[in-house]
Design a protein around this motif. Structure first.
Motif, mmCIF file in Angstrom:
data_model
loop_
_atom_site.group_PDB
_atom_site.id
_atom_site.type_symbol
_atom_site.label_atom_id
_atom_site.label_comp_id
_atom_site.label_asym_id
_atom_site.label_seq_id
_atom_site.Cartn_x
_atom_site.Cartn_y
_atom_site.Cartn_z
ATOM 1 N N UNK A 1 0.832 -1.202 0.000
ATOM 2 C CA UNK A 1 0.000 0.000 0.000
ATOM 3 C C UNK A 1 0.870 1.256 0.000
ATOM 4 N N UNK A 2 2.010 1.218 0.675
ATOM 5 C CA UNK A 2 2.932 2.356 0.653
ATOM 6 C C UNK A 2 3.418 2.609 -0.780
ATOM 7 N N UNK A 3 3.760 1.554 -1.504
ATOM 8 C CA UNK A 3 4.185 1.708 -2.901
ATOM 9 C C UNK A 3 3.082 2.345 -3.739
ATOM 10 N N UNK A 4 1.841 1.928 -3.529
ATOM 11 C CA UNK A 4 0.712 2.523 -4.264
ATOM 12 C C UNK A 4 0.537 3.993 -3.877
ATOM 13 N N UNK A 5 0.689 4.294 -2.600
ATOM 14 C CA UNK A 5 0.526 5.666 -2.119
ATOM 15 C C UNK A 5 1.572 6.585 -2.762
ATOM 16 N N UNK A 6 2.779 6.088 -2.905
ATOM 17 C CA UNK A 6 3.850 6.854 -3.551
ATOM 18 C C UNK A 6 3.561 6.993 -5.051
ATOM 19 N N UNK A 7 3.219 5.875 -5.691
ATOM 20 C CA UNK A 7 3.035 5.861 -7.146
ATOM 21 C C UNK A 7 1.836 6.697 -7.598
ATOM 22 N N UNK A 8 0.684 6.505 -6.960
ATOM 23 C CA UNK A 8 -0.548 7.131 -7.451
ATOM 24 C C UNK A 8 -0.882 8.466 -6.796
ATOM 25 N N UNK A 9 -0.448 8.663 -5.555
ATOM 26 C CA UNK A 9 -0.814 9.888 -4.844
ATOM 27 C C UNK A 9 0.389 10.761 -4.498
#
Length: 146
Positions: A49-57
């Motif tokens: 989820x941290x990777x998604x938070x960095x990538x998308x937001x």
């Protein structure tokens, strides 16, 4: 009651009572004048989820939920990505049960899809009130099952 809707879960945590959550979500959404087309809840590791938070937001911190809203008018369609690690952490910090924090996060994403925001104190207060309403509905239904 609406007939055709889809609520899906990936990597369901043990704290999630799927049938009861589905019934409560459906009732809550219906009372707000919306219909569920498709909601997909994905439970991920904190790292994923941290990777998604960095990538998308472009956020460099952990979060409990990321929502992708595809809703059209009153028909809700969305994907949610959730970290049980963050929910467990919040439950400890707030002295709440994991179940209650999980319910709060589940409905929080849906409320964003309905257009509710949480940028100001007043918006946060309203979101909290609506989250509490959902949690209360869940517990009423839960007691009916006992």
């Amino acid at each position: 009651m609406q007939k055709k809707f889809i609520i899906q879960y990936t990597n369901i945590p043990k704290e999630l009572r799927k049938e009861l959550v589905n019934e409560t979500l459906l009732d809550f959404v219906h009372k707000k004048g919306y219909r569920i087309k498709k909601l997909h809840y994905n439970f991920l590791t904190k790292e994923a989820l941290l990777k998604m938070n960095i990538k998308y937001l472009n956020h460099q911190s952990h979060t409990d939920i990321i929502s992708f809203n595809y809703s059209d008018d009153l028909f809700l369609e969305a994907e949610f990505f959730i970290s049980m690690w963050a929910i467990r952490k919040s439950s400890q910090e707030l002295s709440q049960t994991v179940e209650k924090e999980l319910l709060r996060v589940l409905i929080h994403g849906v409320l964003h899809c309905m257009g509710y925001k949480d940028d100001t104190k007043n918006e946060k207060r309203l979101m909290r009130k609506l989250e509490d309403n959902f949690i209360s509905m869940f517990h009423v239904k839960q007691n009916n099952y006992v």
